[in-house]
Scaffold this active site. Structure first.
Site, PDB file in Angstrom:
ATOM      1  N   GLY A 164       0.820  -1.203   0.000  1.00  0.00           N
ATOM      2  CA  GLY A 164       0.000   0.000   0.000  1.00  0.00           C
ATOM      3  C   GLY A 164       0.854   1.254   0.000  1.00  0.00           C
ATOM      4  O   GLY A 164       2.049   1.224  -0.316  1.00  0.00           O
ATOM      5  N   ARG A 165       0.241   2.371   0.403  1.00  0.00           N
ATOM      6  CA  ARG A 165       0.929   3.662   0.377  1.00  0.00           C
ATOM      7  C   ARG A 165       2.155   3.670   1.293  1.00  0.00           C
ATOM      8  O   ARG A 165       3.219   4.169   0.922  1.00  0.00           O
ATOM      9  CB  ARG A 165      -0.022   4.782   0.816  1.00  0.00           C
ATOM     10  CG  ARG A 165      -1.264   4.952  -0.039  1.00  0.00           C
ATOM     11  CD  ARG A 165      -2.143   6.033   0.574  1.00  0.00           C
ATOM     12  NE  ARG A 165      -3.412   6.193  -0.114  1.00  0.00           N
ATOM     13  CZ  ARG A 165      -4.525   5.532   0.185  1.00  0.00           C
ATOM     14  NH1 ARG A 165      -4.511   4.638   1.158  1.00  0.00           N
ATOM     15  NH2 ARG A 165      -5.644   5.745  -0.482  1.00  0.00           N
ATOM     16  N   ARG A 186      -1.381  -9.707  -1.970  1.00  0.00           N
ATOM     17  CA  ARG A 186      -2.363 -10.672  -2.481  1.00  0.00           C
ATOM     18  C   ARG A 186      -2.524 -10.579  -3.993  1.00  0.00           C
ATOM     19  O   ARG A 186      -2.865 -11.566  -4.642  1.00  0.00           O
ATOM     20  CB  ARG A 186      -3.722 -10.440  -1.809  1.00  0.00           C
ATOM     21  CG  ARG A 186      -3.765 -10.845  -0.340  1.00  0.00           C
ATOM     22  CD  ARG A 186      -5.107 -10.518   0.278  1.00  0.00           C
ATOM     23  NE  ARG A 186      -5.364  -9.079   0.253  1.00  0.00           N
ATOM     24  CZ  ARG A 186      -6.486  -8.520   0.683  1.00  0.00           C
ATOM     25  NH1 ARG A 186      -7.469  -9.267   1.149  1.00  0.00           N
ATOM     26  NH2 ARG A 186      -6.637  -7.203   0.640  1.00  0.00           N
ATOM     27  N   ALA A 246       2.474  -1.892  11.398  1.00  0.00           N
ATOM     28  CA  ALA A 246       1.120  -2.113  10.875  1.00  0.00           C
ATOM     29  C   ALA A 246       0.134  -2.235  12.033  1.00  0.00           C
ATOM     30  O   ALA A 246      -0.361  -1.236  12.555  1.00  0.00           O
ATOM     31  CB  ALA A 246       1.104  -3.341   9.979  1.00  0.00           C
ATOM     32  N   ARG A 247      -0.159  -3.449  12.442  1.00  0.00           N
ATOM     33  CA  ARG A 247      -0.992  -3.728  13.611  1.00  0.00           C
ATOM     34  C   ARG A 247      -0.335  -4.857  14.389  1.00  0.00           C
ATOM     35  O   ARG A 247       0.198  -5.813  13.804  1.00  0.00           O
ATOM     36  CB  ARG A 247      -2.414  -4.121  13.203  1.00  0.00           C
ATOM     37  CG  ARG A 247      -3.290  -2.950  12.735  1.00  0.00           C
ATOM     38  CD  ARG A 247      -3.605  -2.010  13.884  1.00  0.00           C
ATOM     39  NE  ARG A 247      -4.531  -0.929  13.503  1.00  0.00           N
ATOM     40  CZ  ARG A 247      -4.159   0.292  13.158  1.00  0.00           C
ATOM     41  NH1 ARG A 247      -2.866   0.583  13.124  1.00  0.00           N
ATOM     42  NH2 ARG A 247      -5.050   1.217  12.860  1.00  0.00           N
ATOM     43  N   GLU A 276      -2.021  -4.235  22.832  1.00  0.00           N
ATOM     44  CA  GLU A 276      -1.759  -2.864  23.266  1.00  0.00           C
ATOM     45  C   GLU A 276      -2.751  -2.414  24.336  1.00  0.00           C
ATOM     46  O   GLU A 276      -3.944  -2.707  24.240  1.00  0.00           O
ATOM     47  CB  GLU A 276      -1.835  -1.913  22.074  1.00  0.00           C
ATOM     48  CG  GLU A 276      -0.687  -2.071  21.110  1.00  0.00           C
ATOM     49  CD  GLU A 276      -0.778  -1.090  19.942  1.00  0.00           C
ATOM     50  OE1 GLU A 276      -1.622  -0.174  19.962  1.00  0.00           O
ATOM     51  OE2 GLU A 276       0.005  -1.253  18.999  1.00  0.00           O
ATOM     52  N   HIS A 294       3.335   3.000  19.571  1.00  0.00           N
ATOM     53  CA  HIS A 294       2.339   3.221  18.514  1.00  0.00           C
ATOM     54  C   HIS A 294       2.253   4.713  18.156  1.00  0.00           C
ATOM     55  O   HIS A 294       1.204   5.344  18.275  1.00  0.00           O
ATOM     56  CB  HIS A 294       0.960   2.685  18.924  1.00  0.00           C
ATOM     57  CG  HIS A 294       0.074   2.393  17.736  1.00  0.00           C
ATOM     58  ND1 HIS A 294      -0.881   1.411  17.736  1.00  0.00           N
ATOM     59  CD2 HIS A 294      -0.010   2.978  16.498  1.00  0.00           C
ATOM     60  CE1 HIS A 294      -1.507   1.387  16.568  1.00  0.00           C
ATOM     61  NE2 HIS A 294      -0.986   2.334  15.805  1.00  0.00           N
ATOM     62  N   ILE A 295       3.371   5.245  17.695  1.00  0.00           N
ATOM     63  CA  ILE A 295       3.456   6.668  17.371  1.00  0.00           C
ATOM     64  C   ILE A 295       3.838   6.885  15.909  1.00  0.00           C
ATOM     65  O   ILE A 295       4.415   7.912  15.541  1.00  0.00           O
ATOM     66  CB  ILE A 295       4.468   7.382  18.286  1.00  0.00           C
ATOM     67  CG1 ILE A 295       5.842   6.688  18.251  1.00  0.00           C
ATOM     68  CG2 ILE A 295       3.938   7.444  19.720  1.00  0.00           C
ATOM     69  CD1 ILE A 295       6.928   7.441  19.011  1.00  0.00           C
TER      70      ILE A 295
END
Length: 329
Positions: A164-165, A186, A246-247, A276, A294-295
């Site tokens: 992605g971006r 994918r 990402a996550r 988190e 997470h910044i």
């Protein structure tokens, strides 16, 4: 108190504005949450009661209970994030609630922190900082050539997982280091394969085996939860670095802590975590992992841009116009 005819916009947690005051959004009353205090789930539900539109955080679960708590006048929810795995899009669609996010605004900041983590791990910057602060450098004296050896990135292989971006922005920064770029996705992304990146698409397994640096940029879904697990970590080189911006649940944190402790990969850089704000206890004691809270998008310029975007989306929803960043799930 807002009159019944005055729309109410609830921002669940304070967001940056040029003057620190709640933003002005049309003729709406705006109620903004506390800058640092996390809400319990019940406090979150209580906070959105009566809202016509809500600006949510990435950790706010937007589902049937959330929409029910807000009330039938709720028209839209705008996530102060690009990811929206916290949204039940089916619930929003059933109840006629427009869902939006803030794409593009987080791209450069997140790519910057991904590269910050890559370099911090490769050159052992965080561990070196602790060594200096603790008096270790003063005690040891000049560092002998055999100590504090890091990994090099110049000319190495960078594998982008999630085309992605943000993945593209990280890949472009890798070109400055003369890195060869591979990507995992994918479907085919021709923009990765043409100049200047000129990347080759590979399977995840092939990419992990070839990588010197793996940078994760895939959304969180049922298919990507624990995408990086014990078996896939075993495919990586002992000299390789894993970075996750990402996550958190994309990585099996327990398996990663084990691999790092055993030296089966060189190191890891993490801006996101599986549970988190909790962090797996096995990670905290390790010198070959660098962690940030997470910044990824936390550069003032881009956070102010995110504020502008959520306000534009909310204003469009209140005016009955198509918002610029509607999520089409």
């Amino acid at each position: 108190m807002a009159q019944p005819s005055t729309p109410l916009v609830v921002i669940t947690r304070a967001i940056p504005t040029p003057d620190g005051a709640p933003p002005t959004i049309g003729g709406a009353a705006v109620r903004m949450g506390h800058p640092t205090e996390d809400l319990t789930q019940q406090q979150l539900l209580d906070s959105v009661r009566g809202a016509t539109a809500v600006v949510s955080m990435f950790h706010d679960r937007v589902d049937d209970a959330f929409i029910e708590a807000a009330g039938p006048q709720l028209r839209g929810v705008v996530n102060y994030a690009v990811g929206y795995n916290n949204f039940d899009l089916a619930a929003c669609a059933r109840r006629g609630v427009v869902a939006c996010n803030t794409p593009d605004a987080v791209t450069e900041g997140t790519a910057n922190i991904a590269w910050g983590l890559i370099l911090a791990v490769a050159r052992r910057i965080a561990a070196g900082d602790r060594f200096c602060r603790s008096g270790g450098f003063a005690k040891l004296g000049n560092i002998p050539p055999t100590l504090w050896l890091g990994a090099h990135t110049a000319g190495q292989t960078l594998v982008i997982v999630g085309a992605g971006r943000i993945g593209m922005a990280v890949a472009l920064r890798g070109l400055a280091f003369g890195m060869r770029v591979l990507y995992v996705a994918r479907s085919r992304h021709v923009e990765f394969e043409i100049a200047p990146v000129a990347a080759r698409r590979v399977s995840l397994e092939e990419g992990l085996a070839l990588a010197d640096v793996v940078s994760l940029h895939t959304p969180l879904s049922g298919q990507t939860r624990h995408l990086i697990n014990r078996q896939r970590l075993a495919l990586m080189k002992p000299t390789a670095i894993l970075v996750n911006t990402a996550r958190g649940p994309v990585v099996d944190e327990a398996a990663l802590a084990e691999a790092l402790a055993q030296g089966r990969i060189f190191g890891a850089g993490l801006d996101v975590f599986e549970r988190e704000p909790e962090i797996h206890p096995g990670l905290a004691a390790l010198d070959n992992v660098v962690m940030t809270p997470h910044i990824g998008s936390a550069e003032r310029h881009f956070r102010l841009l995110m504020t502008e975007m959520v306000c534009e989306n909310v204003a469009a929803i209140l005016a009955g116009r198509e918002p610029p960043n509607r999520i089409h799930g």
